[in-house]
Motif scaffolding. Sequence first.
Motif, short mmCIF file in Angstrom:
data_model
loop_
_atom_site.label_atom_id
_atom_site.label_comp_id
_atom_site.label_asym_id
_atom_site.label_seq_id
_atom_site.Cartn_x
_atom_site.Cartn_y
_atom_site.Cartn_z
N UNK A 133 0.83 -1.21 0.00
CA UNK A 133 0.00 0.00 0.00
C UNK A 133 0.86 1.25 0.00
N UNK A 134 1.98 1.24 0.71
CA UNK A 134 2.95 2.33 0.64
C UNK A 134 4.36 1.73 0.62
N UNK A 135 5.23 2.39 -0.11
CA UNK A 135 6.56 1.84 -0.41
C UNK A 135 7.62 2.73 0.21
N UNK A 136 8.61 2.13 0.85
CA UNK A 136 9.75 2.87 1.38
C UNK A 136 10.91 1.90 1.54
N UNK A 137 12.11 2.45 1.57
CA UNK A 137 13.29 1.63 1.78
C UNK A 137 14.29 1.76 0.65
N UNK A 138 15.57 1.47 0.93
CA UNK A 138 16.65 1.65 -0.05
C UNK A 138 17.03 0.38 -0.80
N UNK A 139 16.15 -0.61 -0.88
CA UNK A 139 16.53 -1.87 -1.52
C UNK A 139 16.93 -1.67 -2.98
N UNK A 140 16.20 -0.81 -3.71
CA UNK A 140 16.53 -0.58 -5.11
C UNK A 140 17.89 0.09 -5.24
N UNK A 141 18.20 1.05 -4.35
CA UNK A 141 19.49 1.73 -4.40
C UNK A 141 20.64 0.78 -4.08
N UNK A 142 20.47 -0.07 -3.09
CA UNK A 142 21.53 -1.01 -2.72
C UNK A 142 21.75 -2.03 -3.83
N UNK A 143 20.67 -2.51 -4.45
CA UNK A 143 20.81 -3.43 -5.58
C UNK A 143 21.56 -2.77 -6.73
N UNK A 144 21.20 -1.53 -7.03
CA UNK A 144 21.87 -0.81 -8.12
C UNK A 144 23.34 -0.60 -7.82
N UNK A 145 23.67 -0.26 -6.57
CA UNK A 145 25.07 -0.06 -6.20
C UNK A 145 25.86 -1.37 -6.30
N UNK A 146 25.27 -2.47 -5.89
CA UNK A 146 25.95 -3.76 -5.99
C UNK A 146 26.23 -4.12 -7.44
N UNK A 147 25.27 -3.90 -8.32
CA UNK A 147 25.47 -4.20 -9.75
C UNK A 147 26.51 -3.26 -10.34
N UNK A 148 26.44 -1.97 -10.01
CA UNK A 148 27.40 -1.01 -10.54
C UNK A 148 28.82 -1.33 -10.05
N UNK A 149 28.94 -1.68 -8.76
CA UNK A 149 30.27 -2.04 -8.25
C UNK A 149 30.80 -3.28 -8.95
N UNK A 150 29.93 -4.26 -9.19
CA UNK A 150 30.36 -5.48 -9.88
C UNK A 150 30.83 -5.18 -11.30
N UNK A 151 30.23 -4.20 -11.95
CA UNK A 151 30.65 -3.85 -13.31
C UNK A 151 31.93 -3.03 -13.31
N UNK A 152 32.09 -2.14 -12.34
CA UNK A 152 33.29 -1.31 -12.27
C UNK A 152 34.51 -2.11 -11.82
N UNK A 153 34.32 -3.03 -10.88
CA UNK A 153 35.43 -3.77 -10.28
C UNK A 153 35.19 -5.27 -10.45
#
Length: 277
Positions: A133-153
């Motif tokens: 019903x309402x959405x909050x939390x940084x799960x999308x940001x943490x997932x994106x950072x993990x993928x970006x870190x995996x691509x950079x390093x």
Amino acid sequence: MDGPQLSVAFPRPGRALWSVLIAMAALGIVTALLSTWGGGASVVFSWLVYYPSHALWQPWRLLTSGLLTSPESWGHLLFALVGLYFLGAPLEKRWGAWRFVRFLALSVILGNLTTMLVERLFGDAVPERFHPAFVFGPAAAITAIAVAWAREYSDSTVQLFMVLPIRGRVLLWITIGFCVLDLVYPAGMPEGVVAPFGGLVAGLLFGGSPSLARTTWLHLRLALLRRQSTTVRVDDMLSRKAPRRPRPGAPPLRVVPGGLEEVLKKRTPPKDKRYLN
């Protein structure tokens, strides 16, 4: 030779990451205290959370919802801070503060929009954990950072859960696996179990140097410039006038070596030396 190592050596975040961590920690502690002392956390949440069923007439919720964590679980706040700290610090150092902040904002927005899309397409046909019903939390940001870190390093090492050393390319597949497992198991997430897939898309599109989105944009611009230059050359050829034909009976054109000076010497009669003395 292996790339730079990332371990529990406590990296130094930049100003952008410090600002995000402090804001998230402050909101997490304040909402937890308000919830304990009389339910005042609902007032804060009512202004900052994102409602998938509502229209996008309050756009700040797409961003502010990513800074909130559950006031009923300290683990939610701790996991968010640790993930952002260890994986976000090297990305900010490599990208710069402006690109890092834009990346976090895009990942949270794509995560919320993914949840909204599921709610609009399926509604009550899927369980509520797919569209809370309402959405909050940084799960999308943490997932994106993990993928970006995996691509950079991709050849570097990170300590998963601060215990298990894994390489970047392995972290990418582990992140995807966790996203899929969240869909299968019924434990709900305040972000919605599909929000991490929005972060996954953000990491694949905007992570890396250069990112996939930037590479695609540069290829499109290059193709457009080549097409424009080809069109200009064709237009010039069509607009160029045909060479004029010589008149009938006119002497043929010929190239005279030496230029104009040689022609004048041949046409000027030699001077009589008797009159020069």
